[in-house]
Design a protein around this motif. Structure first.
Motif, short mmCIF file in Angstrom:
data_model
loop_
_atom_site.label_atom_id
_atom_site.label_comp_id
_atom_site.label_asym_id
_atom_site.label_seq_id
_atom_site.Cartn_x
_atom_site.Cartn_y
_atom_site.Cartn_z
N VAL A 169 0.84 -1.20 0.00
CA VAL A 169 0.00 0.00 0.00
C VAL A 169 0.87 1.25 0.00
CG1 VAL A 169 -1.72 1.30 1.33
CG2 VAL A 169 -1.91 -1.18 1.12
N LEU A 170 1.99 1.21 0.71
CA LEU A 170 2.92 2.34 0.75
C LEU A 170 3.44 2.67 -0.64
CD1 LEU A 170 4.72 4.37 2.27
CD2 LEU A 170 6.39 2.52 2.53
N TYR A 171 3.81 1.66 -1.41
CA TYR A 171 4.32 1.89 -2.77
C TYR A 171 3.29 2.67 -3.59
CZ TYR A 171 5.78 1.12 -7.54
OH TYR A 171 6.15 1.32 -8.84
N TRP A 172 2.07 2.21 -3.58
CA TRP A 172 1.05 2.87 -4.41
C TRP A 172 0.72 4.27 -3.91
CZ3 TRP A 172 0.79 1.49 -9.05
CH2 TRP A 172 1.05 0.18 -9.40
N GLN A 173 0.81 4.49 -2.62
CA GLN A 173 0.57 5.84 -2.11
C GLN A 173 1.70 6.77 -2.56
OE1 GLN A 173 0.20 6.34 2.10
NE2 GLN A 173 -0.40 8.47 1.87
N LEU A 174 2.95 6.33 -2.48
CA LEU A 174 4.07 7.16 -2.91
C LEU A 174 3.99 7.46 -4.41
CD1 LEU A 174 6.92 5.57 -0.80
CD2 LEU A 174 5.98 7.87 -0.54
N VAL A 175 3.66 6.46 -5.20
CA VAL A 175 3.51 6.67 -6.64
C VAL A 175 2.37 7.65 -6.91
CG1 VAL A 175 2.86 5.53 -8.81
CG2 VAL A 175 4.57 4.49 -7.32
N GLY A 176 1.30 7.55 -6.13
CA GLY A 176 0.19 8.48 -6.27
C GLY A 176 0.56 9.92 -5.93
N LEU A 177 1.60 10.09 -5.10
CA LEU A 177 2.11 11.43 -4.75
C LEU A 177 3.22 11.87 -5.70
CD1 LEU A 177 2.26 11.01 -0.87
CD2 LEU A 177 0.64 12.42 -2.16
N ASP A 178 3.44 11.11 -6.78
CA ASP A 178 4.47 11.38 -7.79
C ASP A 178 5.89 11.27 -7.25
OD1 ASP A 178 2.62 11.76 -9.85
OD2 ASP A 178 2.37 13.87 -9.32
N VAL A 179 6.11 10.41 -6.26
CA VAL A 179 7.43 10.18 -5.70
C VAL A 179 8.03 8.94 -6.35
CG1 VAL A 179 8.73 9.65 -3.59
CG2 VAL A 179 6.80 11.23 -3.51
N HIS A 180 9.30 9.04 -6.78
CA HIS A 180 10.00 7.88 -7.35
C HIS A 180 10.27 6.90 -6.22
CE1 HIS A 180 12.68 5.69 -10.04
NE2 HIS A 180 13.44 5.52 -8.96
N CYS A 181 9.78 5.66 -6.34
CA CYS A 181 9.91 4.67 -5.28
C CYS A 181 10.42 3.36 -5.87
CB CYS A 181 8.56 4.46 -4.61
SG CYS A 181 8.62 3.29 -3.25
N ASP A 182 11.44 2.79 -5.23
CA ASP A 182 11.96 1.48 -5.62
C ASP A 182 11.80 0.52 -4.45
OD1 ASP A 182 12.87 1.97 -8.25
OD2 ASP A 182 14.63 3.00 -7.46
N VAL A 183 11.49 -0.72 -4.80
CA VAL A 183 11.36 -1.78 -3.80
C VAL A 183 12.61 -2.65 -3.91
CG1 VAL A 183 9.96 -3.69 -2.98
CG2 VAL A 183 8.86 -1.72 -4.05
N VAL A 184 13.30 -2.85 -2.79
CA VAL A 184 14.57 -3.56 -2.76
C VAL A 184 14.37 -4.95 -2.17
CG1 VAL A 184 16.91 -3.51 -1.81
CG2 VAL A 184 15.77 -1.38 -2.42
#
Length: 108
Positions: free
Chosen positions: A65-80
């Motif tokens: 859920v965190l990933y999709w929220q960050l993407v929704g805020l236009d933040v570049h997010c990578d999962v490691v």
């Protein structure tokens, strides 16, 4: 894109430990925030313009859920992948703050 901030998040069901690695070299812990949408939105606005943020966290069941929220805020997010985060021999003290700082350092 001038001053990039690399953000490491150690995500749990109730809390998120946050650390920031500046492009110049300083790594600092920002403490813990609740794992709630309003707290994450507030953190993103506190850290600065979204085009200068690079966020990562370890893959796990609490981060989807965190990933999709960050993407929704236009933040570049990578999962490691947790298996790809280097571990020093003899490093046995494992805390949320240290994990977040290590993620930010390695991501930078």
């Amino acid at each position: 894109m001038g001053n990039v901030r690399f953000v490491g998040l150690d995500v749990h069901a109730a809390t998120i430990a946050v650390a920031v690695a500046e492009a110049g070299g300083e790594i600092r812990s920002l403490g813990m925030i609740p794992n709630r949408p309003e707290a994450i939105r507030k953190l993103v606005h506190k850290l600065g313009p979204v085009d200068t943020l690079r966020v990562c966290y370890e893959a796990g069941p609490t981060g989807y859920v965190l990933y999709w929220q960050l993407v929704g805020l236009d933040v570049h997010c990578d999962v490691v992948a947790p298996s790809l985060v280097p571990v020093k021999a003899g490093d046995r003290v494992k805390t949320d703050r240290r994990d977040a700082e290590k993620l930010a350092r390695c991501y930078r």
